[in-house]
Design a protein around this motif. Structure first.
Motif, PDB file in Angstrom:
ATOM      1  N   GLY A  74       0.779  -1.139   0.070  1.00  0.00           N
ATOM      2  CA  GLY A  74      -0.051  -0.063  -0.018  1.00  0.00           C
ATOM      3  C   GLY A  74       0.888   1.323  -0.165  1.00  0.00           C
ATOM      4  N   ASP A  75       1.871   1.366   0.888  1.00  0.00           N
ATOM      5  CA  ASP A  75       2.758   2.453   0.902  1.00  0.00           C
ATOM      6  C   ASP A  75       3.535   2.626  -0.359  1.00  0.00           C
ATOM      7  N   PHE A  76       3.908   1.449  -0.877  1.00  0.00           N
ATOM      8  CA  PHE A  76       4.750   1.494  -2.296  1.00  0.00           C
ATOM      9  C   PHE A  76       3.945   1.952  -3.676  1.00  0.00           C
ATOM     10  N   LEU A  77       2.745   1.699  -3.501  1.00  0.00           N
ATOM     11  CA  LEU A  77       1.772   2.115  -4.440  1.00  0.00           C
ATOM     12  C   LEU A  77       1.550   3.489  -4.423  1.00  0.00           C
ATOM     13  N   SER A  78       1.284   3.861  -3.132  1.00  0.00           N
ATOM     14  CA  SER A  78       1.053   5.560  -2.841  1.00  0.00           C
ATOM     15  C   SER A  78       2.287   6.282  -2.875  1.00  0.00           C
ATOM     16  N   GLY A  79       3.576   5.620  -2.838  1.00  0.00           N
ATOM     17  CA  GLY A  79       5.018   6.351  -2.828  1.00  0.00           C
ATOM     18  C   GLY A  79       5.371   6.932  -1.588  1.00  0.00           C
ATOM     19  N   TRP A  80       4.873   6.154  -0.748  1.00  0.00           N
ATOM     20  CA  TRP A  80       5.130   6.750   0.736  1.00  0.00           C
ATOM     21  C   TRP A  80       6.553   6.336   1.391  1.00  0.00           C
ATOM     22  N   GLY A  81       7.103   5.389   0.843  1.00  0.00           N
ATOM     23  CA  GLY A  81       8.301   4.890   1.299  1.00  0.00           C
ATOM     24  C   GLY A  81       8.037   3.641   2.222  1.00  0.00           C
ATOM     25  N   PHE A  82       8.928   3.346   2.893  1.00  0.00           N
ATOM     26  CA  PHE A  82       9.019   2.004   3.746  1.00  0.00           C
ATOM     27  C   PHE A  82       9.122   2.398   5.358  1.00  0.00           C
ATOM     28  N   TRP A  83       8.154   1.971   5.955  1.00  0.00           N
ATOM     29  CA  TRP A  83       8.054   2.289   7.432  1.00  0.00           C
ATOM     30  C   TRP A  83       7.878   1.016   8.045  1.00  0.00           C
TER      31      TRP A  83
ATOM     32  N   GLU B  62       7.547  13.331  -9.523  1.00  0.00           N
ATOM     33  CA  GLU B  62       7.261  12.191  -9.154  1.00  0.00           C
ATOM     34  C   GLU B  62       7.079  12.143  -7.696  1.00  0.00           C
ATOM     35  N   THR B  63       7.356  12.973  -6.973  1.00  0.00           N
ATOM     36  CA  THR B  63       7.730  12.762  -5.553  1.00  0.00           C
ATOM     37  C   THR B  63       7.054  13.734  -4.611  1.00  0.00           C
ATOM     38  N   LYS B  64       6.493  14.945  -5.213  1.00  0.00           N
ATOM     39  CA  LYS B  64       5.952  15.934  -4.466  1.00  0.00           C
ATOM     40  C   LYS B  64       5.032  15.372  -3.506  1.00  0.00           C
ATOM     41  N   ARG B  65       3.719  14.433  -3.864  1.00  0.00           N
ATOM     42  CA  ARG B  65       3.115  13.913  -3.113  1.00  0.00           C
ATOM     43  C   ARG B  65       3.445  13.325  -1.906  1.00  0.00           C
ATOM     44  N   ALA B  66       4.642  12.635  -1.947  1.00  0.00           N
ATOM     45  CA  ALA B  66       5.357  11.863  -1.039  1.00  0.00           C
ATOM     46  C   ALA B  66       5.737  12.884  -0.011  1.00  0.00           C
ATOM     47  N   TRP B  67       6.768  13.880  -0.669  1.00  0.00           N
ATOM     48  CA  TRP B  67       7.259  14.992   0.273  1.00  0.00           C
ATOM     49  C   TRP B  67       6.222  15.625   1.221  1.00  0.00           C
ATOM     50  N   PHE B  68       5.065  15.808   0.566  1.00  0.00           N
ATOM     51  CA  PHE B  68       4.046  16.620   1.261  1.00  0.00           C
ATOM     52  C   PHE B  68       3.438  15.726   2.432  1.00  0.00           C
ATOM     53  N   PHE B  69       3.445  14.395   2.123  1.00  0.00           N
ATOM     54  CA  PHE B  69       2.740  13.397   2.918  1.00  0.00           C
ATOM     55  C   PHE B  69       3.991  13.430   4.368  1.00  0.00           C
ATOM     56  N   ILE B  70       5.060  13.226   4.068  1.00  0.00           N
ATOM     57  CA  ILE B  70       6.239  13.073   4.998  1.00  0.00           C
ATOM     58  C   ILE B  70       6.302  14.326   5.867  1.00  0.00           C
ATOM     59  N   LEU B  71       6.441  15.626   5.382  1.00  0.00           N
ATOM     60  CA  LEU B  71       6.625  16.865   5.850  1.00  0.00           C
ATOM     61  C   LEU B  71       5.375  17.146   6.623  1.00  0.00           C
ATOM     62  N   PHE B  72       4.293  16.767   6.280  1.00  0.00           N
ATOM     63  CA  PHE B  72       3.028  17.108   6.946  1.00  0.00           C
ATOM     64  C   PHE B  72       2.939  16.141   8.441  1.00  0.00           C
ATOM     65  N   LEU B  73       3.377  14.805   8.240  1.00  0.00           N
ATOM     66  CA  LEU B  73       3.358  13.931   9.406  1.00  0.00           C
ATOM     67  C   LEU B  73       4.519  14.292  10.204  1.00  0.00           C
ATOM     68  N   ILE B  74       5.683  14.685   9.852  1.00  0.00           N
ATOM     69  CA  ILE B  74       6.585  14.963  10.651  1.00  0.00           C
ATOM     70  C   ILE B  74       6.477  16.266  11.423  1.00  0.00           C
ATOM     71  N   LEU B  75       5.795  17.288  10.931  1.00  0.00           N
ATOM     72  CA  LEU B  75       5.833  18.708  11.332  1.00  0.00           C
ATOM     73  C   LEU B  75       4.378  18.703  12.568  1.00  0.00           C
ATOM     74  N   PHE B  76       3.418  17.569  12.083  1.00  0.00           N
ATOM     75  CA  PHE B  76       2.359  17.533  12.993  1.00  0.00           C
ATOM     76  C   PHE B  76       2.698  16.776  14.349  1.00  0.00           C
ATOM     77  N   LEU B 137      15.681   8.207   3.684  1.00  0.00           N
ATOM     78  CA  LEU B 137      16.639   7.148   3.719  1.00  0.00           C
ATOM     79  C   LEU B 137      15.863   5.928   3.145  1.00  0.00           C
ATOM     80  N   PHE B 138      14.416   5.752   3.776  1.00  0.00           N
ATOM     81  CA  PHE B 138      13.784   4.781   2.891  1.00  0.00           C
ATOM     82  C   PHE B 138      12.697   4.994   1.940  1.00  0.00           C
ATOM     83  N   PHE B 139      12.422   6.234   1.834  1.00  0.00           N
ATOM     84  CA  PHE B 139      11.374   6.772   1.148  1.00  0.00           C
ATOM     85  C   PHE B 139      11.725   6.665  -0.595  1.00  0.00           C
TER      86      PHE B 139
END
Lengths: 182, 290
Positions: A74-83, B62-76, B137-139
């Motif tokens: 799910g995370d890979f498909l959404s591009g959210w990395g590996f947690w 390619e990655t902006k959505r993931a960046w926004f997600f990670i930054l929002f999560l971390i800042l929250f 690192l894992f993103f």
């Protein structure tokens, strides 16, 4: 008939763990648009019922892999990395309901559904507690933030999803199980 | 509905490494990062993971959505932690400190007055750098690692054959199950099911997903029986399996693992022998309080 063991992992388990994981990954990806406002990384994912149900139907290892690998997918498909610690938590959420696997004879029996519901709540509680506590170690947050910011919204969302959808899936599976004769 | 993996060949340096070497390196760096709270050391790790990111040839689009997600999560989470206690891995941040703001809120008749100190703010900054370093690192993994190689990679890392094969199968089932989902969604829509109308409470919304979740799941379980039978007929699991894709360590993979090991061992020496790297606050930051 072949005797079942709690921790068996034969061909059947290999295939159903893969199906459970793929379903969980696809459903998670599809329902990511239903974001709960409660916490940043927690979304309303009816998909969490998949690893719980696969645990109940096919055993703890299948439940674990469905949750663990499915969350990765799910995370890979959404591009959210590996947690990985959240993947582990999702795995536990599927594994714990799987502990009642051997005791179920009819998936639509009231006692089986009640047992499954109890295990779903315990699974969601423990499954989300482990990664929330590991966040203390990795992210340096304190216990209050781990519980209020991570555990509680995740537990509540997952438990509600599981409580509603797992019994529906169990009743539907009862006829499928009878059809396949397994 | 098309499900696509984020991976595509980009001819980047990162992709030339063996996936096993990359996992080992990433885990070594992860365990090195979590030993530190000193922002100076954390910035070194941040630079290291950003170098890795730069080597992936990933684009912003390619990655902006993931960046926004990670930054929002971390800042929250960091904001919540700072307001609640401001404490993390270092206990000294909890007590006392140099007051920056004293807030006062009245919520449901309760008076909440968190105190923001220089120490808390500095700790929050260190926390953001640390969490970002771990995330980045894992993103990059989903974008730069071929999904066809996950099974053989994890087998190579010591996972039992059956578990690795199950993981491999899961990746292969995704497009088929996504197509089944799409077909079911269309069929339900033809019957008047409106997935877009998600009104009602949370419970009603979840129940509305049942007409989609149940048929796709039951159909997948029924098809699974055929796959189990086919695999049993081919004597699956009788002997250790071979894999279509083979992985071989090259010199560069050994160098990557060695580099990771050097950083990990250096981190242990710095923290456990030299006792450097715990929470650090520069003296000039205390001027903020005045």
């Amino acid at each position: 008939m072949e005797e079942k063991h709690m921790w068996q992992f034969g061909t059947r388990e290999v295939v159903y763990a893969a199906i459970g994981a793929a379903l969980y990954g696809v459903f998670s990806w599809v329902t990511n648009f239903l974001a709960l406002p409660a916490a940043g990384n927690i979304s309303l994912r009816p998909a969490v019922s998949i690893p719980m149900f696969f645990g109940v139907a096919f055993g703890p290892w299948v439940g674990f892999l469905s949750g663990f690998v499915g969350n990765i997918l799910g995370d890979f498909l959404s591009g959210w990395g590996f947690w990985w610690y959240w993947d582990l938590g999702n795995g536990l959420m599927g594994m714990i309901p799987g502990l009642i696997w051997l005791g179920i004879t009819s998936y639509k029996a009231k006692d089986a559904i009640i047992k499954a519901e109890v295990m779903v709540v315990i699974g969601a509680a423990i499954g989300m507690l482990v990664p929330s506590l590991l966040e203390i170690f990795f992210s340096g947050i304190d216990l209050k933030t781990a519980i209020g910011g991570y555990w509680f919204p995740a537990f509540l969302s997952d438990a509600i999803n599981g409580l509603i959808l797992v019994p529906i899936l169990m009743v539907a599976y009862d006829s499928v199980a009878a059809r396949s004769g397994r | 509905m098309l499900v696509t993996w984020k991976y595509r060949p980009r001819q980047s340096v990162i992709e030339t490494f063996d996936p096993r070497a990359r996992w080992i390196f990433s885990m070594l760096i992860l365990f090195a990062i979590i030993k530190f709270w000193d922002i100076r050391f954390l910035l070194f790790f941040f630079a290291l993971v950003m170098t890795q990111y730069a080597l992936t040839k990933l684009t912003w689009a390619e990655t902006k959505r993931a960046w926004f997600f990670i930054l929002f999560l971390i800042l929250f989470i960091v904001a919540l932690n700072t307001l609640l206690t401001g404490r993390g891995g270092t206990a000294e941040v909890l007590h006392g400190g140099h007051v920056l703001w004293r807030l006062e809120w009245h919520v449901l008749g309760l008076s909440i007055h968190p105190t923001i100190t220089v120490e808390r703010v500095w700790f929050a900054m260190s926390q953001v750098v640390r969490m970002l370093s771990i995330s980045i690192l894992f993103f990059v993994i989903p974008y730069t690692m071929d999904p066809r190689l996950y099974g053989v990679t994890f087998r190579g890392l010591g996972l039992p054959d059956r578990f690795a094969f199950s993981m491999d199968l899961a990746f292969r089932f995704v497009p088929t199950l996504a197509r089944d989902f799409s077909t079911t969604l269309d069929a339900q829509k033809a019957r008047g099911y409106e997935v877009e109308r998600m009104e009602g409470g949370i419970i009603a919304q979840i129940r509305k997903m049942a007409p989609l979740v149940v048929p796709v799941t039951m159909n997948a379980i029924l098809s699974g029986e055929d796959i189990v039978n086919a695999m049993d007929l081919r004597c699956f699991g009788i002997r250790p399996r071979t894999w279509v894709h083979q992985l071989h360590y090259q010199r560069r993979d050994h160098l990557l693992i060695a580099f990771g090991l050097v950083i990990f061992i250096a981190a242990i020496i710095v923290r456990n022998v030299l006792h450097v790297g715990d929470f650090w606050l520069p003296t000039w930051a205390l001027q903020w309080a005045a």
